[in-house]
Write an enzyme that holds these catalytic residues in place. Structure first.
Site, short mmCIF file in Angstrom:
data_model
loop_
_atom_site.label_atom_id
_atom_site.label_comp_id
_atom_site.label_asym_id
_atom_site.label_seq_id
_atom_site.Cartn_x
_atom_site.Cartn_y
_atom_site.Cartn_z
CB SER A 45 -0.92 0.03 1.23
OG SER A 45 -1.59 -1.17 1.41
CB ILE A 47 0.60 3.37 4.25
CG1 ILE A 47 -0.53 3.13 3.25
CG2 ILE A 47 0.21 4.43 5.29
CD1 ILE A 47 -0.96 4.29 2.41
CG HIS A 49 1.31 1.82 8.43
ND1 HIS A 49 0.00 2.00 8.03
CD2 HIS A 49 1.79 0.78 7.71
CE1 HIS A 49 -0.29 1.08 7.10
NE2 HIS A 49 0.77 0.33 6.89
CE LYS A 248 -0.61 -1.26 9.89
NZ LYS A 248 -0.04 -2.59 9.64
NE ARG A 309 -1.30 -7.88 4.31
CZ ARG A 309 -2.35 -8.12 3.53
NH1 ARG A 309 -2.50 -9.31 2.96
NH2 ARG A 309 -3.25 -7.18 3.31
CB ILE A 334 10.10 -7.74 7.27
CG1 ILE A 334 11.43 -8.22 7.85
CG2 ILE A 334 9.87 -6.26 7.55
CD1 ILE A 334 11.59 -8.04 9.34
CB CYS A 399 5.44 6.97 -20.89
SG CYS A 399 3.93 6.66 -19.96
CB CYS A 436 -2.34 3.24 -22.80
SG CYS A 436 -0.57 3.35 -22.98
CB CYS A 441 5.58 3.98 -23.63
SG CYS A 441 5.09 3.17 -22.10
C1 LIG Z 1 -0.55 -6.33 0.45
C2 LIG Z 1 0.55 -5.69 1.24
C3 LIG Z 1 0.40 -4.41 1.78
C4 LIG Z 1 1.41 -3.84 2.53
N1 LIG Z 1 1.30 -2.54 2.91
C5 LIG Z 1 2.28 -1.97 3.63
C6 LIG Z 1 2.21 -0.60 3.98
O1 LIG Z 1 1.34 0.14 3.54
N2 LIG Z 1 3.17 -0.11 4.81
C7 LIG Z 1 4.16 -0.88 5.30
O2 LIG Z 1 4.93 -0.38 6.10
N3 LIG Z 1 4.30 -2.16 4.91
C8 LIG Z 1 3.40 -2.72 4.08
N4 LIG Z 1 3.53 -4.00 3.66
C9 LIG Z 1 4.68 -4.77 4.10
C10 LIG Z 1 5.94 -4.45 3.31
O3 LIG Z 1 5.67 -4.42 1.92
C11 LIG Z 1 6.98 -5.52 3.63
O4 LIG Z 1 7.15 -5.57 5.02
C12 LIG Z 1 8.33 -5.24 3.00
O5 LIG Z 1 8.23 -4.93 1.64
C13 LIG Z 1 9.23 -6.47 3.18
O6 LIG Z 1 10.48 -6.19 2.61
P1 LIG Z 1 11.59 -7.30 2.53
O7 LIG Z 1 12.80 -6.62 2.00
O8 LIG Z 1 11.69 -8.00 3.85
O9 LIG Z 1 11.01 -8.40 1.52
P2 LIG Z 1 10.99 -8.43 -0.09
O10 LIG Z 1 10.68 -7.12 -0.67
O11 LIG Z 1 10.15 -9.57 -0.48
O12 LIG Z 1 12.51 -8.75 -0.46
C14 LIG Z 1 13.06 -10.03 -0.25
C15 LIG Z 1 14.04 -10.31 -1.37
O13 LIG Z 1 14.67 -11.57 -1.13
C16 LIG Z 1 14.90 -12.18 -2.38
N5 LIG Z 1 15.06 -13.63 -2.18
C17 LIG Z 1 14.17 -14.50 -1.67
N6 LIG Z 1 14.68 -15.75 -1.68
C18 LIG Z 1 15.93 -15.66 -2.21
C19 LIG Z 1 16.96 -16.60 -2.50
N7 LIG Z 1 16.81 -17.92 -2.27
N8 LIG Z 1 18.11 -16.17 -3.05
C20 LIG Z 1 18.29 -14.85 -3.33
N9 LIG Z 1 17.35 -13.92 -3.08
C21 LIG Z 1 16.18 -14.31 -2.53
C22 LIG Z 1 13.65 -11.84 -3.18
O14 LIG Z 1 13.88 -11.98 -4.57
C23 LIG Z 1 13.35 -10.43 -2.73
O15 LIG Z 1 13.88 -9.46 -3.63
C24 LIG Z 1 2.57 -4.59 2.84
C25 LIG Z 1 2.75 -5.85 2.27
C26 LIG Z 1 1.76 -6.38 1.44
C27 LIG Z 1 1.99 -7.70 0.75
#
Ligand SMILES: Cc1cc2nc3c(=O)[nH]c(=O)nc-3n(C[C@H](O)[C@H](O)[C@H](O)COP(=O)(O)OP(=O)(O)OC[C@H]3O[C@@H](n4cnc5c(N)ncnc54)[C@H](O)[C@@H]3O)c2cc1C
Length: 478
Positions: A45, A47, A49, A248, A309, A334, A399, A436, A441
């Site tokens: 989203s 946000i 928060h 939320k 998530r 996370i 674009c 579009c 683009c």
């Molecule tokens: C629907 C939804 C709404 C959300 N809204 C919010 C919000 O509004 N505000 C907020 O604070 N949070 C929000 N979140 C949570 C937030 O998006 C996540 O907490 C955050 O993006 C997690 O980041 P990350 O780096 O831990 O994971 P990711 O972004 O998933 O990064 C993990 C990385 O690890 C890599 N990886 C995995 N396995 C391997 C492997 N074996 N070898 C090499 N690389 C690997 C993946 O390719 C990926 O790039 C939301 C999440 C969702 C799904």
């Protein structure tokens, strides 16, 4: 031998890399994808928060509030769009009013400034809310951020300060050799004194490569609608319903690009790659959102999407070390508010765990800023004319929907985390994000990628490996 390997280049891995690049360390980031921020960190989203609803005393509460505090300066340094528009959590039924008061008390415990508003006060601020609204909790510190450029620019800044990034490197096993780790990918073996697991929905799988674990990280899907940005102002704040055990709830919010976003749903799925959307879920999202904002112009929907998530069975972020080796550091599970907490998560892990196992000497020439981008659509006409006079490529629009110029796309190829796919160009410049959806683009962007990397047009990818768009040049079509 590296000092530190970070597995995962999402928002957590990228901000960790940036933080570690401020010390004299040899840091390598590995990600299985062909671009940074290509999984959960790009499908949420967006946000920032305020931190009013996590359970007081939890890591989520502490790091969300701290992360929110860090965001304005972080976004200034990284040249990322961020706007502190505030959030309104609304009560639609009389019996929800005591819950708003409970939330207000929880906010106080978490150290978040909030204000309870009467029906009249809310409707004055947000005339498009349902007239059934009974009151709301205003959290002025909540914000919206561009999640795509946040990750790209964080990693770009880390690379500019000496971090090495290897994409397309899926980690398949890890060997704990006592005082160092061998990290084995599908292509190579790397060695490091310290490993940080920031692998999102796969963080439990990565952790279980070195020891038996007693938790799991399950994917919980959220589906959304995106509305175009040509319509009238719908809401000025991020509008939330009251939170439940499912999270939320379904929000209605402006984005930093002037669109509106409606969602997300909350459904457990088994497949950690399942990013499908489906009609019954979206119909339900629509109905829930209309209870708060009845006149959402769903005829302006330009896209639906979903994100997963990384939901931990522990109900809180898993930040610490493996039991068997304190040089294996965890940024696991996370889920939300992970984006809002991400800069604080990076600081917390470095201060409490990395610093215990490796000497941290600040780098004298660390530069916290990324090179500024020229974005003509955000300039005054005088500034734009001057830019185009000096650099005519900024006057050629690629674009039309999002008014992205050739100059902006060419600039991306010259940066330290350049795009290699059509989606990577889209995330950085917004080319293809508009009404579009790339219909006009996409062929131009495809040709620019092919020409920049001196590759065949038929080899250019939309996104993941195998996602070719052009199969034959027209005259060769069979
Ligand atoms: C629907 C939804 C709404 C959300 N809204 C919010 C919000 O509004 N505000 C907020 O604070 N949070 C929000 N979140 C949570 C937030 O998006 C996540 O907490 C955050 O993006 C997690 O980041 P990350 O780096 O831990 O994971 P990711 O972004 O998933 O990064 C993990 C990385 O690890 C890599 N990886 C995995 N396995 C391997 C492997 N074996 N070898 C090499 N690389 C690997 C993946 O390719 C990926 O790039 C939301 C999440 C969702 C799904």
């Amino acid at each position: 031998m590296k000092d530190i390997i970070i597995i995962g280049a999402g928002v957590v891995g990228s901000l960790l890399a940036r933080k570690l690049s401020s010390y004299n360390l040899d840091v390598l980031v590995l990600d299985k994808e062909n671009d940074v921020g290509n999984v959960t960190s790009m499908a949420n989203s967006a946000i920032v928060h305020s931190g009013y609803d996590p359970i007081p005393g939890s890591l989520k509460a502490k790091l969300n509030v701290e992360g929110n505090r860090l965001f304005p300066n972080l976004c200034k340094e990284l040249d990322v769009s961020f706007s502190q528009i505030g959030s309104l959590t609304v009560a639609i039924f009389d019996e929800q009013l005591p819950m708003l008061e409970e939330l207000a008390n929880r906010s106080k415990e978490n150290g978040v400034e909030v204000k309870l508003l009467s029906k009249e006060e809310v409707l004055k601020m947000e005339p498009n809310l349902t007239s059934e609204v009974k009151g709301a909790l205003l959290a002025p510190s909540a914000g919206i951020v561009n999640p795509f450029t946040l990750v790209v620019h964080a990693m770009e800044n880390a690379v500019d300060n000496g971090v090495k990034l290897c994409l397309g490197e899926e980690v398949t096993s890890i060997k704990d050799n006592g005082d160092f780790f061998s990290v084995i990918t599908k292509k190579n073996t790397y060695e490091a004194k310290v490993v940080i697991d920031a692998a999102g929905v796969y963080s439990d799988k990565i952790h279980s490569m070195i020891e038996k674990i007693d938790y799991e990280v399950k994917p919980r899907k959220g589906e959304y609608y995106v509305l175009d940005h040509y319509g009238k102002m719908l809401v000025n704040h991020t509008i939330f319903p009251l939170p439940s055990e499912k999270g939320k709830g379904i929000l209605v919010s402006p984005t930093t690009s002037g669109n509106f976003i409606v969602g997300p749903s909350s459904e457990w799925v088994d497949d950690k790659e399942d990013l499908s959307t489906d009609k019954p879920t979206l119909v339900n999202v629509k109905a829930q959102a209309q209870m708060m904002v009845p006149n959402i112009p769903f005829n302006e929907v330009i896209r639906t999407f979903s994100g997963l998530r990384p939901t931990p069975s522990t109900h809180d972020f898993i930040l610490g070390t493996a039991k068997s080796n304190n040089r294996f550091i965890l940024a696991s599970g996370i889920e939300s508010p992970g984006l809002a907490s991400s800069p604080a998560i990076a600081n917390y892990l470095v201060d409490n765990f990395v610093s215990k196992v490796i000497k941290l000497t600040p780098k004298k020439d660390f530069n916290p800023y990324v090179r500024k981008r020229f974005v003509p659509s955000k300039m005054t006409s005088k500034e734009r004319n001057e830019l185009i006079k000096a650099h005519p490529e900024y006057g050629k629009i690629i674009c039309n929907c999002e008014k992205v110029s050739l100059g902006e796309i060419l600039d991306e190829f010259s940066r330290s985390v350049p795009p290699h796919t059509i989606k990577a160009v889209k995330k950085r410049t917004r080319a293809g994000f508009g009404k579009c959806q790339g219909g006009f683009c996409q062929p131009l962007v495809l040709a620019l990628i092919a020409s920049n990397y001196k590759m065949k047009k038929t080899d250019v990818l939309l996104d993941k490996d195998g996602s070719y768009i052009a199969h034959y040049l027209t005259k060769e079509a069979k």
